[in-house]
Write an enzyme that holds these catalytic residues in place. Structure first.
Site, PDB file in Angstrom:
ATOM      1  N   ASP A 152      19.169 -57.724 -68.870  1.00 21.87           N
ATOM      2  CA  ASP A 152      18.579 -58.795 -68.061  1.00 21.87           C
ATOM      3  C   ASP A 152      17.269 -59.228 -68.713  1.00 21.87           C
ATOM      4  O   ASP A 152      16.241 -58.579 -68.531  1.00 21.87           O
ATOM      5  CB  ASP A 152      18.312 -58.301 -66.622  1.00 21.87           C
ATOM      6  N   LYS A 215      20.205 -65.811 -63.851  1.00 21.64           N
ATOM      7  CA  LYS A 215      19.706 -65.021 -62.733  1.00 21.64           C
ATOM      8  C   LYS A 215      18.455 -65.693 -62.196  1.00 21.64           C
ATOM      9  O   LYS A 215      17.660 -66.243 -62.966  1.00 21.64           O
ATOM     10  CB  LYS A 215      19.413 -63.600 -63.260  1.00 21.64           C
ATOM     11  N   LYS A 251      23.519 -64.702 -60.792  1.00 23.40           N
ATOM     12  CA  LYS A 251      22.970 -63.503 -60.154  1.00 23.40           C
ATOM     13  C   LYS A 251      21.678 -63.828 -59.412  1.00 23.40           C
ATOM     14  O   LYS A 251      20.647 -64.043 -60.036  1.00 23.40           O
ATOM     15  CB  LYS A 251      22.692 -62.424 -61.203  1.00 23.40           C
TER      16      LYS A 251
END
Lengths: 315, 749
Positions: A152, A215, A251
């Protein structure tokens, strides 16, 4: 694979997000798709399988990482799953998500538990990304070496706020390369991008540069996953899919705590992208306390009673 | 066993991820119906009225067909009883201080808040509409309406000084309407001190429930009375003594017509289909449903339209999977409809969207304005300049930019053309139920002997009446900026007070009216686009010209038998009127702040278009100028018929206008007033008609103008004090000389 400069400009330069309309849609979506009874139970279990069970604290140690990993493998009490006839469906969370220095602990704990839940690591100067590019890239490589299969990364907000889209694209390309086989999830830190139009543009750039997921936020900004931001990102994902045929995942992370919230997120995905996105390959929820509330709701669904704190194992 | 069944479902749903039913319990709605033994009457004067020997109709669930209750059908006596109750409570209600009325409305708002579930389940149950629509929009808006109007009532004494409540208001609702439409109308009426009788179509329990909630509040039981009965009782209601106004409320919004620029056609259609494909149809009381059903009639209407469109080669996109034998109809997108097909002209039924492409914004505007409807429209564009230009150009009552369907009690909602010219909400909505203080109450006077076919049809022939004495007046019809010979090529003599011939004026006819209206239309775009300051400058120039011509005008008036002093005052006042309206026009429009939107709502005052005015016989100069000035100031172009007995002062003014004003801005047609009135009233392309003359003429104008629903203002034969400020230059004139447009401008990046 490489997308021409011309496309870059066409895909992002003319974009203008209609904020009032997005806000209106965001407000409606929360009230228009209630999910009840068995449907609720099934949807909540689906939400569980989409959770990136996360701990990102300064005081993380091997022992709480181990507990987290165990909870990832057994997210819902066995007897509750049995009552729903879901005990043999391999219900686990989608991944565990930790700081780079804790990747080894997590990999070890999951191995010990005998499961193949992926370990995700945040990287690139998380959460502010205010470190040198060189060290940010190195962070990715080290995390991958330690066994993280999902990375991430957090983008450089400076580049967005100053409109350096090409530079942003180049940076994310380098992240992509550094990830190698690992999945790249790009955190846009939308709370710090200034406008919804910037959110759309950053989403598009991140996808063009090869992200597997986009995300919303790190969970460390003051504003995290909100529905208006999500709508803009989901529309960008849809546009990218229509243009290229590639499905990019989504996400949301930060501030998603209640089971009810997770239902709204699922229905939002269903409404905006369709059923094919409602699976862990294309949808994750970054959360730490959400799981406990989902388990409580399922307890209530199965037993008809509200659980006491001690009825359910902690994570 | 039950547990296993539940479990296996969960497992299956885990894979399909379908939505399940989310039924809203309607037990309380049924319980309320039970309190009436499933037998609803009328709610009059704070109590249920269930007269005997009346027929009743069943109230059914439109989806299951289940019988919910039976509703009594009113007869004339019941209507009379309701009007009598409203009349009896009028005096008390209207003379209460505004603050007391405000308190009462606030209490009703609170009662609605406390019993909102009953309200929304009942409404959804009997209409089949999606419960979320009623719950999330209608019920909160109903409360806001009451609260907003409570504030209006509170400030009424100051803010609305010079106006008084009209009296008893009759309201007739059409068969398919949400109860909210009733609230838009009764709230302002009650706030300003009127009392109301609502005639609802058979089997509509929600208005009855509202009336009961209001009635049980106590002190003012007779202010809101609801009777249910067939639409044929409408004329009975209108003819009841004391009913001062009858308002109609049409059907709920139908389908939509969508214009998409060719350059973005494919992209837009794709997104539209994607979104429509995810709308969920179903039982109204399901909380996860976007669209309910509106009964078999609506469904058949939609089906007919779609079949017709398909037979003409249109593309039809239907999403969703409703069973076809149910009363549901899926949201439908129709495109590629040939421009000449009857479907293109017809009104689009619910729940259809008809999309067609356009090339330029100008073309879009022409298409959008080329329909007889003028309710509301939305403009979607990221270029604010373009969006605003379209918004200003659209002939509708409400325009949303990059939004649709927003409502707020403070924003007036109305329309133009066949969408009607009455207003709900905001200040404009209040005036619908007010009249200037001192105006006599309206007596429903309809002459049965008036022959609409013959009124003003024959043109009396006129013969030469000898030579003119004194200076000859200007001769001809003032059309398109110059004096023209009348089409009939004949003239009518005008006699002075002694009976001797003062001069001849042209005898205008149908063709001349047509020419005058054409000239006015040609001048309209130019005059509309003038700034208020430029309009004011012209009015002031005209005032100066009148002043220069004073001796001339005074002598004309004197020959007509007006005393010197009075004649001088008349000219002076006329000058004053022109200056006053020139000054007033500069302060127009305003921005409102509302709850539902970040950004302003602009309340614009726009010209009506071509305004026809038939001037009264009295005050030949002053009335002419008093009517002309507000019309011009608000940007209208005008066709006037001057005083019949004394048209010459008006013609003198025309001589000045010939040099000062753009050609066609003002057109003056002399001749037989009844004949000219007939020609004007039957003209479809006049946007408003003001008539000051006989009671019969007024009746004819109202009847004939229904052809295009143009707003009319008639005096029913009552003279007006044109020399008084209130009647000669009051706000009423300004209100009638322009229409309101609400322009919603959302902001945010």
């Amino acid at each position: 694979e490489s997308i021409s400069k011309q496309a870059t400009e066409i895909w992002i330069s003319k974009i203008q997000v209609n904020k009032p309309a997005v806000l209106r849609r965001a407000e409606q979506i929360q009230a228009r798709r209630p999910v009840k009874k068995e449907w609720q139970a099934a949807w909540l279990l689906k939400a569980v399988t989409c959770i990136d069970l996360t701990t990102l604290s300064g005081d993380d140690t091997a022992s709480n990482i181990q507990r987290l990993c165990y909870k990832a493998k057994y997210p819902i009490r066995e007897d509750l799953l049995k009552a729903l006839n879901m005990h043999d469906k391999g219900i686990t969370t989608a991944a565990v998500c930790v700081y780079p220095a804790r990747v080894c602990d997590a990999v070890r704990a999951l191995k010990a538990a005998g499961c193949d839940i992926p370990v995700a690591s945040v990287a690139t100067g998380f959460p502010a990304a205010q470190t040198h590019l060189k060290t940010r890239l190195e962070e990715i490589r080290l995390a991958v070496e330690d066994g993280a299969t999902e990375i991430d990364v957090v983008i450089n907000r400076t580049l967005v706020l100053t409109g350096q889209w090409k530079a942003l694209y180049d940076e994310i390309r380098q992240f992509r390369k550094a990830c190698g086989e690992a999945h790249l999830k790009t955190i846009l830190a939308t709370g710090e991008l200034g406008s919804l139009t910037n959110v759309y543009k950053a989403s598009m750039i991140a996808m063009m540069a090869g992200s597997d997921f986009i995300k919303t936020s790190t969970g460390k900004e003051t504003v995290n996953a909100t529905f208006p931001v999500a709508i803009v990102m989901l529309r960008a994902i849809r546009d990218f899919f229509w243009k290229t045929g590639n499905k990019v995942g989504f996400k949301p992370a930060g501030g998603i705590r209640s089971a009810k919230d997770s239902l709204v997120w699922l229905s939002l995905i269903k409404e905006e992208l369709g059923d094919e996105w409602m699976k862990p390959e294309l949808f994750r929820i970054g959360a730490s306390t959400l799981l406990a509330d989902i388990e409580r709701q399922i307890y209530h669904h199965v037993t008809g009673r509200y659980a006491a704190y001690h009825d359910l194992p902690m994570s | 066993m039950a547990a296993t069944r539940t479990a296996s479902r969960a497992c299956e749903i885990f894979t399909t991820l379908e939505y399940g039913p989310a039924p809203e319990s309607h037990a309380c709605a049924l319980a309320w119906l039970d309190t009436q033994d499933r037998h609803l009457g009328h709610y009059v004067n704070g109590q249920w009225l269930k007269p005997e020997h009346r027929s009743s109709v069943p109230c059914q669930d439109p989806i299951t067909g289940e019988n919910l209750a039976s509703c009594l059908q009113a007869q004339s006596e019941d209507v009379a009883a309701a009007v009598e109750a409203a009349r009896a409570s009028l005096e008390n209600w209207s003379t209460q201080p505004g603050a007391i009325r405000a308190q009462h409305l606030t209490r009703l708002a609170k009662v609605i808040q406390k019993h909102q579930r009953l309200l929304w389940t009942l409404e959804s149950l009997v209409t089949g509409r999606a419960v979320r629509e009623v719950r999330d929009r209608d019920v909160p808006l109903a409360q806001q309406l009451l609260q907003y109007h409570a504030v209006q009532a509170h400030t009424q004494e100051e803010a609305l000084a010079g106006w008084e409540p009209m009296g008893v208001i009759g309201l007739i609702l059409s068969p398919t309407f949400p109860f909210l439409d009733m609230m838009w109308r009764i709230c302002p009426a009650l706030a300003v001190g009127c009392t109301v009788v609502v005639l609802v179509p058979p089997a509509s329990p929600t208005p009855l429930l509202l009336a009961q909630l209001a009635g049980e509040l106590g002190p003012f039981p007779g202010i809101l009375n609801v009777i249910s009965g067939p639409a044929s009782l409408g004329p009975v209601l209108a003819a009841q003594p004391g009913v001062q106004k009858v308002a109609f409320c049409g059907a709920i919004e139908g389908g939509l017509r969508l214009l998409i620029q060719e350059a973005v056609w494919d992209e837009t259609m794709r997104r539209l289909q994607e979104r429509m494909g995810r709308l969920r149809c179903g039982h109204g009381l399901d909380g996860a449903v976007d669209m309910g059903a509106r009964g078999a009639a609506a469904r058949d209407l939609a089906q007919r339209y779609v079949s017709e469109a398909q037979s003409q080669g249109a593309q039809v996109f239907q999403a969703g999977s409703e069973p076809s034998d149910s009363p549901f109809f899926p949201p439908t997108l129709v495109s590629d409809l040939p421009p000449a097909s009857p479907c293109t002209q017809a009104e689009v039924p619910w729940p259809l969207v008809v999309a067609s492409p356009f090339r330029t914004a100008k073309e879009a505007l022409a298409v959008a304005n080329g329909t007889p409807r003028g309710g509301s429209a939305s403009v979607w564009s990221e270029r604010l300049g373009q969006a605003l230009e379209l918004a200003y150009g659209l002939q509708v009552g409400t325009v949303w930019i990059n939004a649709h369907g927003l409502r707020d009690p403070a924003v007036p909602m109305g329309g133009c053309k066949e969408s009607g010219s009455s207003w709900h909400g905001g200040q404009d909505g209040l005036y619908e139920y007010l009249r200037p203080s001192g105006t006599p109450a309206w007596i429903p006077y309809l002459s049965k002997t008036l022959n609409y076919d013959a009124f003003g049809l024959a043109l009396p022939s006129t013969l030469p009446a000898g030579p003119e004495t004194g200076p000859a007046p200007p001769y001809g019809l003032f059309v398109g900026g110059r004096f023209q010979a009348p089409g009939a090529r004949s003239s009518r003599p005008i006699r002075d007070s002694q009976g001797s011939l003062q001069g001849y004026v042209a005898e205008g006819g149908a063709k001349d009216i047509r020419g005058a209206v054409e000239a006015a239309h040609q001048a309209a775009p130019g005059w509309m686009s003038q700034s208020p300051a430029a309009r004011a400058a012209l009015l002031w120039a005209l005032a100066a010209a009148l002043q220069r011509r004073e001796p001339n005008l005074v002598s004309r008036l004197e020959r007509h038998g007006v005393e010197l002093k009075v004649a001088k005052a008349e000219v002076e006042l006329s000058v004053k009127r022109l200056r006053a309206w020139g000054a007033r026009v500069q302060a127009q429009g305003c921005a409102l702040q509302v709850a539902e939107l970040r950004g302003p709502v602009l309340r614009l005052r726009e010209p009506l278009g071509v305004l026809a005015i038939v001037c009264p016989d009295e005050w030949p100069l002053l009335a002419f100028v008093s009517l002309l000035a507000p019309a011009l100031a608000h940007g209208n172009t005008v066709v006037l018929v001057p005083s019949g007995a004394c048209p010459i002062p008006a013609l003198e003014v025309c001589q000045e206008m010939a040099t000062l004003l753009p050609a066609g801005l003002v057109n003056v047609v002399t001749g037989d007033r009844d004949h000219l009135t007939r020609c004007l009233a039957l003209h479809q392309d006049i946007q408003a008609l003001w008539y000051f003359g006989s009671a019969q003429g007024s009746q004819f104008v109202e009847w004939a103008s229904a052809g295009n629903l143009k707003p009319v203002w008639v005096n029913r034969g009552c003279p007006r004090a044109w020399d008084q400020e209130a009647e000669g230059a009051g706000p009423e004139l300004g209100r009638r000389a322009a229409r309101t447009k609400a322009l919603w401008l959302p902001m945010g990046d």
